[in-house]
Every structure is written in structure tokens, then in C-alpha cells.
Design an enzyme around this catalytic site. Structure first.
Site, PDB file in Angstrom:
ATOM      1  N   LYS A 196       4.939   8.059 -14.033  1.00 19.65           N
ATOM      2  CA  LYS A 196       5.561   9.006 -14.967  1.00 19.65           C
ATOM      3  C   LYS A 196       4.739   9.037 -16.260  1.00 19.65           C
ATOM      4  O   LYS A 196       4.469   7.983 -16.856  1.00 19.65           O
ATOM      5  CB  LYS A 196       6.978   8.531 -15.259  1.00 19.65           C
TER       6      LYS A 196
HETATM    7  C1  E4P Z   1      13.876  11.692 -16.433  1.00 20.21           C
HETATM    8  O1  E4P Z   1      13.316  11.253 -15.464  1.00 20.21           O
HETATM    9  C2  E4P Z   1      14.547  10.890 -17.453  1.00 20.21           C
HETATM   10  O2  E4P Z   1      14.614   9.546 -17.052  1.00 20.21           O
HETATM   11  C3  E4P Z   1      15.931  11.310 -17.716  1.00 20.21           C
HETATM   12  O3  E4P Z   1      16.422  12.268 -16.869  1.00 20.21           O
HETATM   13  C4  E4P Z   1      16.364  11.281 -19.123  1.00 20.21           C
HETATM   14  O4  E4P Z   1      17.663  11.760 -19.197  1.00 20.21           O
HETATM   15  P1  E4P Z   1      18.641  11.565 -20.424  1.00 20.21           P
HETATM   16  O5  E4P Z   1      18.501  12.757 -21.286  1.00 20.21           O
HETATM   17  O6  E4P Z   1      19.984  11.485 -19.760  1.00 20.21           O
HETATM   18  O7  E4P Z   1      18.255  10.294 -21.119  1.00 20.21           O
END
Ligand code: E4P
Length: 224
Positions: free
Chosen positions: A83
Site C-alpha cells: 500500500k
Molecule cells: C483503506 O484501505 C484504509 O485502510 C481505510 O479504508 C481507511 O478508512 P477510514 O476512513 O475508516 O479510516
């Protein structure tokens, strides 16, 4: 559309995997910090539970460091996806990692042009952040639609991974907008099963069943 769980909580991942509908996992530095556990240990446990793509986030800001972390993540397990935040150094790293056959998930995407750049760099997944965009007074689902249009029109194979989902409605809208994957916290995934009318209907069926004489077919298995 594939379904990923967005957490580093091993017991939640275990439960969701047991349901038979889970395809993969996304983690981020916040999830790891929240788990309060050793990073390597948590990853080992997650990879042992889920046989599907598992995103692990890099934490550097220079391309060469991101590439180094990305290679380490990729070497950790065949299901690992690296990522990387959308930024010039990040996409530079994505291009390099892609050329080495390493899968990437470009994260923190808030605009369709960012998604276009990620696809050009060779990202495997792009993660538009739906709910965070909604919180900023913007349209998160429209973003998914725009990315879908761009990728289809120009033939980019990058998969759209709808992220930052915090409601069942956002899951439904992601499905309708043509997302390839949706990732969500455990409680949202669990809530997708639920409907008050299902509970009422089930109670009615089970109550009525009590007046049916015992059958050979169900034997003692049936609830009484
Ligand atoms: C994406 O892969 C992120 O980990 C994630 O969806 C972040 O989401 P949040 O806005 O609920 O923290």
C-alpha cells in the site's frame, strides 16, 4: 465485487473469514497502532488466516525507501499487496514495484485525476476514500463512478477498491458505482447481514415450527 475487511484485529479477521464471504484484508498504520501488538506477529497471524490479497502500508516518503519497504512486504508472503500513498514519490515507487511484478494498492485517493495517475504508474488497486470524502462535504460515491468511467474508457486494468466505508449504504452505492472491491470495518460487514424484517420473519417461522410434530428428517437437530 470482492469484499475485504479493513482492520488488523486478528479475531475480527478470523470471524469474518469463517463466514465464507471474505476475499482479502486491508491494513493501515492506524490499524496496526490500534492493535497494540507487534507488527511482524500481527502480519504473520493475518496471512495465516486469510488466503487472499492483504494490503500492508509503507510508511516512508521517499521513493527509494518506499521501494525498499515494498520489497520487504512482498517478500513476506505471496498474498502481500504493497500500500502506497498517492504522491509523486509514492507513484514513482509504484512504477518501480510494478516493473518487478509486485502488487500495489495506491491509497488516500480523493480525486479521479489521482486515480488516473495511479493507473498510469501501474497500480494494481486504487483506494478512493469514500466516507472521508463525504465528511468533507464531497461526494465519495461519485468519485468511484468517475474512476470507473475513466478506467473503462481508457482501458486501465487497475482495480477500484472502495475504501473508508462506514455505512451499509456506502457498500450498496459502491456496488452500483462499479467498484471491483469494497473494504470495510468488521461492524459494517456484520451489519450487511442484518434487517429487522429478517429477525421478525425468522422468529415467526421458528415459533410456528414448534407446533409441527417431530420429523424423522430433522430429528433432534431442529430448534424447539
Ligand atoms: C483503506 O484501505 C484504509 O485502510 C481505510 O479504508 C481507511 O478508512 P477510514 O476512513 O475508516 O479510516
Amino acid at each position: 465485487m470482492q469484499l475485504f475487511i479493513d482492520t488488523a484485529n486478528v479475531s475480527e479477521i478470523k470471524t469474518a473469514w469463517s463466514w465464507g464471504i471474505l476475499d482479502g484484508v486491508t491494513t493501515n498504520p492506524t490499524h496496526i497502532a490500534k492493535s497494540g501488538r507487534d507488527f511482524d506477529q500481527v502480519l504473520e497471524e493475518i496471512f495465516a488466516i486469510v488466503d487472499g490479497p492483504i494490503s500492508v502500508e509503507t510508511v516512508s516518503t521517499k521513493a527509494e525507501d518506499i521501494v525498499r519497504e515494498g520489497r520487504a512486504i512482498a517478500a513476506f508472503h505471496r498474498n502481500a499487496v504493497v500500500k502506497v500513498p498517492v504522491m509523486p514519490e509514492g507513484l514513482k515507487a509504484v512504477k518501480q514495484l510494478a516493473s518487478e511484478g509486485i502488487k500495489t494498492n495506491v491509497t488516500l485517493c480523493f480525486s479521479a485525476v489521482q486515480a488516473y495517475l495511479a493507473a498510469k504508474a501501474g497500480a494494481t488497486y486504487i483506494s478512493p476514500f469514500i466516507h472521508r470524502k463525504e465528511l468533507a462535504g464531497d461526494d465519495g460515491v461519485l468519485l468511484v463512478q468517475q474512476i470507473r468511467d475513466i478506467y473503462d474508457r481508457y482501458g486501465y486494468e487497475t482495480k477500484i477498491l472502495a475504501a473508508s466505508i462506514r455505512t451499509g449504504k456506502e457498500v450498496l452505492e459502491s456496488l452500483l458505482a462499479g467498484a471491483d472491491v469494497a473494504t470495510m470495518p468488521f461492524d459494517i460487514m456484520e451489519s450487511l447481514y442484518k434487517h429487522t424484517m429478517t429477525d421478525i420473519g425468522l422468529k415467526m417461522f421458528l415459533d410456528d415450527w414448534k407446533s409441527v410434530p417431530e420429523s424423522k428428517l430433522f430429528g433432534t437437530l431442529a430448534v424447539r
